[in-house]
Scaffold this motif. Structure first.
Motif, PDB file in Angstrom:
ATOM      1  N   HIS A 175     -42.564 -10.480   4.816  1.00  0.00           N
ATOM      2  CA  HIS A 175     -42.587  -9.457   5.623  1.00  0.00           C
ATOM      3  C   HIS A 175     -41.251  -8.444   5.493  1.00  0.00           C
ATOM      4  O   HIS A 175     -41.378  -7.318   5.320  1.00  0.00           O
ATOM      5  N   HIS A 234     -50.131  -9.463   6.543  1.00  0.00           N
ATOM      6  CA  HIS A 234     -50.711 -10.552   6.174  1.00  0.00           C
ATOM      7  C   HIS A 234     -52.074 -10.497   5.386  1.00  0.00           C
ATOM      8  O   HIS A 234     -52.928  -9.513   5.644  1.00  0.00           O
ATOM      9  N   HIS A 286     -42.415 -16.853   4.162  1.00  0.00           N
ATOM     10  CA  HIS A 286     -43.413 -16.007   4.729  1.00  0.00           C
ATOM     11  C   HIS A 286     -42.819 -15.016   5.482  1.00  0.00           C
ATOM     12  O   HIS A 286     -42.872 -13.848   5.082  1.00  0.00           O
TER      13      HIS A 286
HETATM   14 ZN   LIG Z   1     -46.514 -13.291   9.259  1.00  0.00          ZN
END
Ligand SMILES: [Zn+2]
Length: 367
Positions: free
Chosen positions: A223, A229, A219
Motif C-alpha cells: 500500500h 487490493h 502487504h
Molecule cells: Zn490491505
C-alpha cells in the motif's frame, strides 16, 4: 515549471484500500487509512512545497532527469490494481543517494523507541521480502526503489499515542512514513502511496501494524508503494466469489439497518462504503469494488491470485466451515467447474507485484 494536478474529491471516495479499523484522527492531507473516503482533494506535483521540494532532484536547468515519469502519465493498461496510474497518489519522490544514483526512496521512521524495538525486525524482514523478489536498485533489476530509516532518531520528539504535528522530531524528514504498532486491534492500516502536501504536514504518511507478522507488514508496504487490493478490482467478479454475508458482522449490521427502515440492505451493505460504515460494517470497505477508471488493472493476463495484495479466503470469515470448504468463505477463487477454491495467504510479493514496482519505480540511467 510547475505541475499541478487536481483530483476531484469524489473520485477519491471511490477507491478503497486496506484496513478494518477506524481511521486515526484526520489530518489535512492524509487519507485516513486504507479507506480513502476522507481524502480532500488537491494533490500537487513536485516542486510546489517548500519542505518536500528538497526531496526532488532536478537537473541544473530545471529539467527532470531522463525517463522521469509521473504516475498519472503512464500507460493505464499496464500494472496491478493501484492508485498511481489514475494519478490519485504518487510514487515516492526521486532523490540522489550517497552513491549518486537516482532512487525513489521510501523514507520511514518509528514513532518512538518502544515502537522501534517492537517493529524494527518485522519491518526490515518485510522490506527484505520485497528486496528478494526485486533485487537491488540497478539497471539490471530495472527498479530504483530504496527504503531508508530517516528517524533522527525517531519520528516524534514526544510520541503521545496520537499524530501530532507539533511533536514531530526536528531533523526527521517530515514526509517520512511514521511506523507504529497498535496491538490488540487485529488490523493494520496506513496511507496509500505518496502524497504531496501544500504545507509540510509531518506525519502525513503512516503505517500502523496490529502485530509483528512479517507477511502482513509486507502487504502494508505494498500500500505504501501505491498498490490497492487485488480483490477490489472493478472486474474482480469475473475471477473471484465475494460472499459478503459470510463476513463477520454482516447479520448484526443487517439487523441494525432493517430496524432503521432501510431498504435494499443486503446490496447496500456490500456495495456502498458509506452505508456499510453507517451500520458498523466497516470490514465491507475492504471488499467493495473499485471503479475501473480510477485504478488500473492487470493487462490481458487477468487477475493475480498470487498478489500479496489479495486477502486470503478466511480473512474475517464468520463461518468456521470456511476452514474446510471455500464455499463458506467470504472470498474464493472462481473454479472452472463451478466449485470455488481457497485464495491462499500470499506472504510474499508476486511477480506482478514486482512488475508494478518496476513500472512506477523504474530505474533511471545516470545523466
Ligand atoms: Zn490491505
Amino acid at each position: 515549471m510547475k505541475l499541478t494536478i487536481f483530483i476531484v474529491a469524489a473520485a477519491a471516495a471511490l477507491l478503497s484500500v486496506a484496513m478494518a479499523a477506524a481511521p486515526p484522527p484526520g489530518q489535512q492531507t492524509a487519507t485516513g487509512t486504507d479507506n480513502l473516503n476522507t481524502t480532500t482533494s488537491t494533490v500537487e506535483g513536485p516542486n510546489i512545497t517548500s519542505s518536500d521540494a528538497a526531496s526532488f532532484i532536478f537537473l541544473p536547468d530545471g529539467r527532470f532527469p531522463p525517463n522521469f515519469t509521473f504516475g498519472g502519465m503512464l500507460d493505464p493498461n499496464l500494472g496491478s490494481h493501484d492508485a498511481l496510474s489514475a494519478g490519485m497518489r504518487y510514487a515516492w519522490p526521486m532523490i540522489r543517494d550517497d552513491c549518486g544514483r537516482f532512487v525513489r526512496r521510501v523514507k520511514y521512521c518509528f514513532v518512538n523507541e518502544d515502537n522501534k524495538t517492537a517493529l524494527r525486525h518485522t519491518f526490515k524482514e518485510a522490506i527484505k521480502s520485497w528486496r528478494q523478489e526485486l533485487g537491488e536498485p540497478s539497471a539490471e533489476s530495472g527498479h530504483n526503489l530504496q527504503f531508508k530509516d530517516v528517524g533522527n532518531p525517531y519520528c516524534y520528539a514526544n510520541w503521545q499515542n496520537e499524530r501530532n504535528p507539533e511533536n514531530w522530531q526536528d531533523g526527521t524528514d517530515v514526509d517520512a512514513l511514521a511506523v507504529r504498532i497498535e496491538r490488540g486491534t487485529g488490523s493494520a492500516y496506513g496511507t496509500l502511496g505518496y502524497q504531496f502536501a501544500l504545507e509540510s504536514a509531518p506525519g502525513r504518511h503512516y503505517m500502523v501494524l496490529g502485530d509483528d507478522h512479517v507477511g502482513r507488514a509486507a502487504h502494508e508496504i505494498g500500500h505504501v508503494l501505491g498498490l490497492a487490493h487485488e480483490h477490489q478490482r472493478s472486474d474482480r467478479d469475473q475471477y473471484i466469489e465475494f460472499r459478503c454475508n459470510k463476513l463477520k458482522g454482516f447479520s448484526d449490521a443487517k439487523k441494525r439497518a432493517e430496524q432503521a427502515a432501510e431498504f435494499d440492505v443486503d446490496y447496500k451493505l456490500c456495495n456502498y462504503q458509506d452505508f456499510a460504515i453507517k451500520y458498523g460494517f466497516n470490514i465491507a470497505t475492504q471488499y467493495t469494488r473499485g471503479l475501473g477508471y480510477l485504478t488500473t488493472h492487470d493487462g490481458a493476463d487477468g487477475f493475480d491470485y498470487k498478489s500479496i495484495m489479495i486477502y486470503l479466503s478466511w480473512e474475517s470469515a464468520d463461518d468456521v466451515r470456511c476452514r474446510l470448504n471455500a464455499e463458506h468463505c467470504p472470498l474464493a477463487k472462481k473454479g472452472e467447474t463451478g466449485i470455488s477454491a481457497f485464495v491462499p495467504f500470499n506472504e510474499r510479493p508476486s511477480s506482478r507485484d514486482v512488475a508494478f514496482v518496476r513500472q512506477f519505480y523504474r530505474w533511471v540511467p545516470q545523466p
